[in-house]
Design an enzyme around this catalytic site. Structure first.
Site, short mmCIF file in Angstrom:
data_model
loop_
_atom_site.label_atom_id
_atom_site.label_comp_id
_atom_site.label_asym_id
_atom_site.label_seq_id
_atom_site.Cartn_x
_atom_site.Cartn_y
_atom_site.Cartn_z
N CYS A 3 5.20 -8.47 4.51
CA CYS A 3 3.86 -7.91 4.65
C CYS A 3 3.25 -8.48 5.93
O CYS A 3 3.98 -9.00 6.79
CB CYS A 3 3.00 -8.16 3.41
SG CYS A 3 2.63 -9.90 3.07
N ARG A 9 0.74 -10.00 -0.60
CA ARG A 9 1.66 -9.03 -1.21
C ARG A 9 3.11 -9.50 -1.26
O ARG A 9 3.75 -9.47 -2.32
CB ARG A 9 1.59 -7.69 -0.47
CG ARG A 9 0.27 -6.97 -0.63
CD ARG A 9 0.10 -5.86 0.39
NE ARG A 9 -0.06 -6.40 1.74
CZ ARG A 9 -0.14 -5.67 2.84
NH1 ARG A 9 -0.06 -4.36 2.75
NH2 ARG A 9 -0.30 -6.25 4.02
N ASP A 119 -3.45 -3.54 1.16
CA ASP A 119 -3.69 -4.95 1.43
C ASP A 119 -4.88 -5.41 0.58
O ASP A 119 -6.00 -4.91 0.76
CB ASP A 119 -4.00 -5.09 2.94
CG ASP A 119 -4.21 -6.53 3.33
OD1 ASP A 119 -4.30 -7.39 2.44
OD2 ASP A 119 -4.30 -6.77 4.55
#
Ligand code: 4NP
Length: 151
Positions: A3, A9, A119
């Protein structure tokens, strides 16, 4: 698992997939990294740690790192969380073999209309729960495929 920051994440994806492949007795090396350098050496965001913990997965020992070109040779598959991650990692590739390793993690889910894991950094805790569930489903699919490949 890649990420942007490697604190929200991808640490979840790293912890969840590791948990599932171990349970399935598969010999798979799982790791994660960010395309950015801001959080190198930091543990995951406390909201990711707490969300994973709720489901019995401990990610508190992970440390953020930035993806390096060598990762593109060391790993067989590189799952990215969103389109920007995909572009950034493609930008690091020096050949087609490396490019072909890059997959959007949500492309593993045939019934999923969204293509990017959002996000959650600026979200409340609810955003982390949503992201956990998306990544968990994708990691289940990945584990099922790995199990089938082994047979
Ligand atoms: P991640 O989330 O890419 O899921 O780790 C982010 C964490 C930090 C920042 C951006 C995204 N940041 O800009 O610091």
């Amino acid at each position: 698992m890649v990420c942007l920051g490697n604190i929200c994440r991808s640490p979840l994806a790293h912890g969840i997939l590791n948990h599932k492949v171990k349970k399935a007795n598969l010999k798979v090396v799982v790791d994660s990294a960010g395309t950015g350098s801001w959080h190198i050496g930091s543990p995951p965001d406390i909201r990711s740690i707490d969300t994973a913990k709720k489901y019995g997965i401990d990610i508190s020992n992970q440390k953020a790192r930035q993806i390096v070109r060598d990762d593109l040779d060391r790993f067989d598959i590189i799952y990215v969380m969103d389109n920007q991650n995909q572009k950034d990692v493609i930008g690091l590739c020096s050949n087609e073999k490396q490019k072909n390793k890059i997959k959007l993690i949500l492309d593993q889910l045939s019934n999923q209309s969204i293509k990017s894991v959002p996000d959650p950094y600026y979200d409340e805790i609810d955003g982390f729960e949503y992201v956990y569930n998306l990544i968990n489903e994708a990691c289940q699919e990945i584990t099922n495929k790995l199990k089938n490949d082994e047979q």
